[in-house]
Motif scaffolding. Structure first.
Motif, PDB file in Angstrom:
ATOM      1  N   ALA A 119       0.839  -1.202   0.000  1.00  0.00           N
ATOM      2  CA  ALA A 119       0.000   0.000   0.000  1.00  0.00           C
ATOM      3  C   ALA A 119       0.872   1.248   0.000  1.00  0.00           C
ATOM      4  O   ALA A 119       0.562   2.237  -0.681  1.00  0.00           O
ATOM      5  CB  ALA A 119      -0.920  -0.003   1.215  1.00  0.00           C
ATOM      6  N   THR A 120       1.968   1.218   0.748  1.00  0.00           N
ATOM      7  CA  THR A 120       2.873   2.364   0.796  1.00  0.00           C
ATOM      8  C   THR A 120       3.542   2.581  -0.559  1.00  0.00           C
ATOM      9  O   THR A 120       3.663   3.716  -1.035  1.00  0.00           O
ATOM     10  CB  THR A 120       3.931   2.162   1.894  1.00  0.00           C
ATOM     11  N   ALA A 121       3.978   1.495  -1.178  1.00  0.00           N
ATOM     12  CA  ALA A 121       4.590   1.611  -2.501  1.00  0.00           C
ATOM     13  C   ALA A 121       3.594   2.175  -3.509  1.00  0.00           C
ATOM     14  O   ALA A 121       3.946   3.021  -4.343  1.00  0.00           O
ATOM     15  CB  ALA A 121       5.097   0.248  -2.970  1.00  0.00           C
ATOM     16  N   ALA A 122       2.349   1.723  -3.435  1.00  0.00           N
ATOM     17  CA  ALA A 122       1.323   2.219  -4.346  1.00  0.00           C
ATOM     18  C   ALA A 122       1.077   3.705  -4.127  1.00  0.00           C
ATOM     19  O   ALA A 122       0.892   4.470  -5.084  1.00  0.00           O
ATOM     20  CB  ALA A 122       0.031   1.429  -4.158  1.00  0.00           C
ATOM     21  N   ALA A 123       1.067   4.131  -2.864  1.00  0.00           N
ATOM     22  CA  ALA A 123       0.850   5.544  -2.550  1.00  0.00           C
ATOM     23  C   ALA A 123       1.982   6.407  -3.094  1.00  0.00           C
ATOM     24  O   ALA A 123       1.749   7.514  -3.590  1.00  0.00           O
ATOM     25  CB  ALA A 123       0.726   5.730  -1.042  1.00  0.00           C
ATOM     26  N   LEU A 124       3.203   5.906  -3.022  1.00  0.00           N
ATOM     27  CA  LEU A 124       4.364   6.680  -3.466  1.00  0.00           C
ATOM     28  C   LEU A 124       4.549   6.653  -4.978  1.00  0.00           C
ATOM     29  O   LEU A 124       4.828   7.679  -5.598  1.00  0.00           O
ATOM     30  CB  LEU A 124       5.631   6.160  -2.794  1.00  0.00           C
ATOM     31  N   PHE A 125       4.418   5.449  -5.557  1.00  0.00           N
ATOM     32  CA  PHE A 125       4.794   5.261  -6.955  1.00  0.00           C
ATOM     33  C   PHE A 125       3.620   4.910  -7.873  1.00  0.00           C
ATOM     34  O   PHE A 125       3.806   4.826  -9.091  1.00  0.00           O
ATOM     35  CB  PHE A 125       5.835   4.136  -7.067  1.00  0.00           C
ATOM     36  N   GLY A 126       2.433   4.669  -7.293  1.00  0.00           N
ATOM     37  CA  GLY A 126       1.327   4.180  -8.101  1.00  0.00           C
ATOM     38  C   GLY A 126       1.510   2.731  -8.511  1.00  0.00           C
ATOM     39  O   GLY A 126       0.822   2.234  -9.400  1.00  0.00           O
ATOM     40  N   ASP A 127       2.435   2.024  -7.849  1.00  0.00           N
ATOM     41  CA  ASP A 127       2.787   0.651  -8.227  1.00  0.00           C
ATOM     42  C   ASP A 127       3.092  -0.156  -6.965  1.00  0.00           C
ATOM     43  O   ASP A 127       4.131   0.060  -6.330  1.00  0.00           O
ATOM     44  CB  ASP A 127       4.006   0.675  -9.152  1.00  0.00           C
ATOM     45  N   PRO A 128       2.213  -1.093  -6.578  1.00  0.00           N
ATOM     46  CA  PRO A 128       2.420  -1.843  -5.328  1.00  0.00           C
ATOM     47  C   PRO A 128       3.575  -2.831  -5.383  1.00  0.00           C
ATOM     48  O   PRO A 128       3.964  -3.386  -4.344  1.00  0.00           O
ATOM     49  CB  PRO A 128       1.090  -2.588  -5.145  1.00  0.00           C
ATOM     50  N   PRO A 139       1.650  12.197  -4.654  1.00  0.00           N
ATOM     51  CA  PRO A 139       0.702  12.496  -5.735  1.00  0.00           C
ATOM     52  C   PRO A 139      -0.708  12.685  -5.174  1.00  0.00           C
ATOM     53  O   PRO A 139      -1.047  12.157  -4.110  1.00  0.00           O
ATOM     54  CB  PRO A 139       0.778  11.254  -6.629  1.00  0.00           C
ATOM     55  N   ALA A 140      -1.548  13.423  -5.896  1.00  0.00           N
ATOM     56  CA  ALA A 140      -2.909  13.697  -5.427  1.00  0.00           C
ATOM     57  C   ALA A 140      -3.702  12.418  -5.217  1.00  0.00           C
ATOM     58  O   ALA A 140      -4.550  12.331  -4.312  1.00  0.00           O
ATOM     59  CB  ALA A 140      -3.624  14.610  -6.433  1.00  0.00           C
ATOM     60  N   ASP A 141      -3.449  11.387  -6.037  1.00  0.00           N
ATOM     61  CA  ASP A 141      -4.245  10.154  -5.959  1.00  0.00           C
ATOM     62  C   ASP A 141      -3.581   9.068  -5.115  1.00  0.00           C
ATOM     63  O   ASP A 141      -3.872   7.883  -5.267  1.00  0.00           O
ATOM     64  CB  ASP A 141      -4.517   9.619  -7.363  1.00  0.00           C
ATOM     65  N   TRP A 142      -2.689   9.448  -4.210  1.00  0.00           N
ATOM     66  CA  TRP A 142      -1.915   8.474  -3.433  1.00  0.00           C
ATOM     67  C   TRP A 142      -2.784   7.470  -2.695  1.00  0.00           C
ATOM     68  O   TRP A 142      -2.521   6.257  -2.719  1.00  0.00           O
ATOM     69  CB  TRP A 142      -0.994   9.205  -2.448  1.00  0.00           C
ATOM     70  N   ALA A 143      -3.839   7.942  -2.029  1.00  0.00           N
ATOM     71  CA  ALA A 143      -4.688   7.036  -1.250  1.00  0.00           C
ATOM     72  C   ALA A 143      -5.535   6.148  -2.172  1.00  0.00           C
ATOM     73  O   ALA A 143      -5.758   4.965  -1.885  1.00  0.00           O
ATOM     74  CB  ALA A 143      -5.585   7.823  -0.302  1.00  0.00           C
ATOM     75  N   TYR A 144      -6.008   6.724  -3.270  1.00  0.00           N
ATOM     76  CA  TYR A 144      -6.748   5.940  -4.267  1.00  0.00           C
ATOM     77  C   TYR A 144      -5.888   4.776  -4.754  1.00  0.00           C
ATOM     78  O   TYR A 144      -6.352   3.628  -4.854  1.00  0.00           O
ATOM     79  CB  TYR A 144      -7.158   6.845  -5.429  1.00  0.00           C
ATOM     80  N   GLN A 145      -4.622   5.044  -5.035  1.00  0.00           N
ATOM     81  CA  GLN A 145      -3.723   4.000  -5.526  1.00  0.00           C
ATOM     82  C   GLN A 145      -3.515   2.915  -4.469  1.00  0.00           C
ATOM     83  O   GLN A 145      -3.472   1.715  -4.786  1.00  0.00           O
ATOM     84  CB  GLN A 145      -2.373   4.604  -5.932  1.00  0.00           C
ATOM     85  N   ILE A 182      -5.607   2.040  -1.964  1.00  0.00           N
ATOM     86  CA  ILE A 182      -6.846   1.257  -1.804  1.00  0.00           C
ATOM     87  C   ILE A 182      -7.071   0.362  -3.019  1.00  0.00           C
ATOM     88  O   ILE A 182      -7.457  -0.804  -2.891  1.00  0.00           O
ATOM     89  CB  ILE A 182      -8.043   2.206  -1.593  1.00  0.00           C
ATOM     90  N   ARG A 183      -6.828   0.902  -4.200  1.00  0.00           N
ATOM     91  CA  ARG A 183      -7.006   0.124  -5.432  1.00  0.00           C
ATOM     92  C   ARG A 183      -6.078  -1.084  -5.461  1.00  0.00           C
ATOM     93  O   ARG A 183      -6.403  -2.131  -6.027  1.00  0.00           O
ATOM     94  CB  ARG A 183      -6.720   1.017  -6.641  1.00  0.00           C
ATOM     95  N   SER A 184      -4.926  -0.972  -4.809  1.00  0.00           N
ATOM     96  CA  SER A 184      -3.923  -2.033  -4.853  1.00  0.00           C
ATOM     97  C   SER A 184      -4.171  -3.138  -3.842  1.00  0.00           C
ATOM     98  O   SER A 184      -3.979  -4.324  -4.155  1.00  0.00           O
ATOM     99  CB  SER A 184      -2.530  -1.436  -4.623  1.00  0.00           C
TER     100      SER A 184
END
Length: 339
Positions: free
Chosen positions: A69-78, A289-295, A297-299
């Motif tokens: 989740a942290t990786a997704a928030a930072l990079f958009g890639d879990p 990024p603005a969508d950090w939390a979305y990324q 949760i999506r992941s």
């Protein structure tokens, strides 16, 4: 006698500024993580349900999902996680020596650890408590029944120190052996003490016949479990804390991995819009990024999805969430306002 030389005050100021700049740069974890392109996440190996490599060579578990989740928030890639194997001792030293950026482990938040190991605990992501596991045939039903018995415990843990305090308090004379549970299942101990989820994981994955073992209902301590980071970088503490709270808030708001896309498009809830980056500037304030939390949760889904996936009923661990639910459903999980 020659005149005493005086130091150059300008040079001294420049050296001081250089040192302070160096310390500041050293403390800035987020840009360093972004620069090397992944997050180094400390996890305990061979701990099914919490963190372990499956038969396909893939890391899985409750703590693993928080790394992703942290990786997704930072990079958009879990997938941009470098897993660093740690144990009860090295979980602290990997942070101190900067071999890990965050440790996702069953680390109990204590004031003493904050001071002694110079770590910070950003947010509680698991409410647990110390328990006792015994054989059903043993006749042991409470701590008091361990008089003259042998108890297994993992060294260098709050469980160990608290066990000694309890035995002294209640004047129980028992032999304490250091073991991660294997000695208990081999019959070398009459009881095994650890956090209750830890006990359930050991029973599910290390016992030949899990039904032969019983976790006593008696709760011996409170164990607030949190990720760990170094205490020299307030912004990084906020980043890790915000990732945990984002998954908790998503749970509270009923946002799931499957529904997050639709919610992002359709919700008129201002806090949900702030969470998912539709409005507000939460991401900007965090340096994300603005969508950090979305990324995130999506992941991996929301908090309860993670818990149910690894610990909940229907899994080998089979521990009801209890306190590990949002406050709106009777638990203790509570996120700050996303405003």
């Amino acid at each position: 006698m020659p005149a005493q030389r005086r130091g150059n005050p300008l040079l001294a100021l420049l050296l001081l500024a250089f040192m302070l700049t160096g310390l500041s740069a050293r403390a800035e974890t987020l840009p360093q993580v972004m620069n090397h392109g992944d997050i180094r996440c400390g996890v305990f190996p061979d701990d099914p349900g919490r963190s372990a490599i499956d038969e396909n060579g893939v890391w899985r578990g409750f703590y693993v999902d928080f790394c992703r989740a942290t990786a997704a928030a930072l990079f958009g890639d879990p997938t941009r996680v470098q897993f660093v194997e740690v144990d009860a001792t090295s979980r602290f030293s990997t942070l101190e020596h900067r071999r890990s950026d965050v440790v996702m482990y069953s680390a109990t938040w204590t004031l003493g650890r904050e001071d002694h190991y110079r770590v910070a605990f950003p947010a509680i992501y698991l409410f647990d408590g110390q328990g006792l596991m015994v054989r059903r045939s043993s006749g042991i039903t409470a701590l008091a029944d361990l008089q003259g018995k042998t108890i297994c415990v993992t060294e260098n843990t709050t469980t160990h120190s608290h066990l000694l305090s309890l035995l002294e308090r209640d004047q129980i004379h028992a032999q304490v052996l250091f073991s991660n549970g294997d000695s208990f299942f081999r019959g070398h101990c009459d009881a095994y003490t650890a956090d209750r989820i830890n006990l359930a994981i050991n029973r599910a994955h290390r016992a030949d016949n899990p039904d032969e073992y019983y976790i006593l209902p008696e709760l011996l301590s409170r164990e607030p479990i949190s990720p760990m980071v170094r205490n020299d970088d307030d912004r990084w503490v906020r980043v890790i804390r915000s990732v945990v709270h984002a998954l908790i808030l998503a749970d509270d708001k009923g946002i799931t991995q499957a529904s997050v896309e639709a919610v992002r498009r359709q919700s008129t809830d201002t806090e949900v819009q702030n969470l998912l980056g539709v409005s507000g500037n939460v991401g900007e304030r965090l340096g994300l990024p603005a969508d950090w939390a979305y990324q995130a949760i999506r992941s991996v889904g929301n908090y309860s999805e993670i818990y149910q996936r690894h610990f909940g009923p229907g899994t080998p661990v089979n521990v009801a969430p209890g306190l590990n639910q949002p406050w709106s459903r009777g638990g203790l999980l509570y996120a700050p306002l996303f405003r």
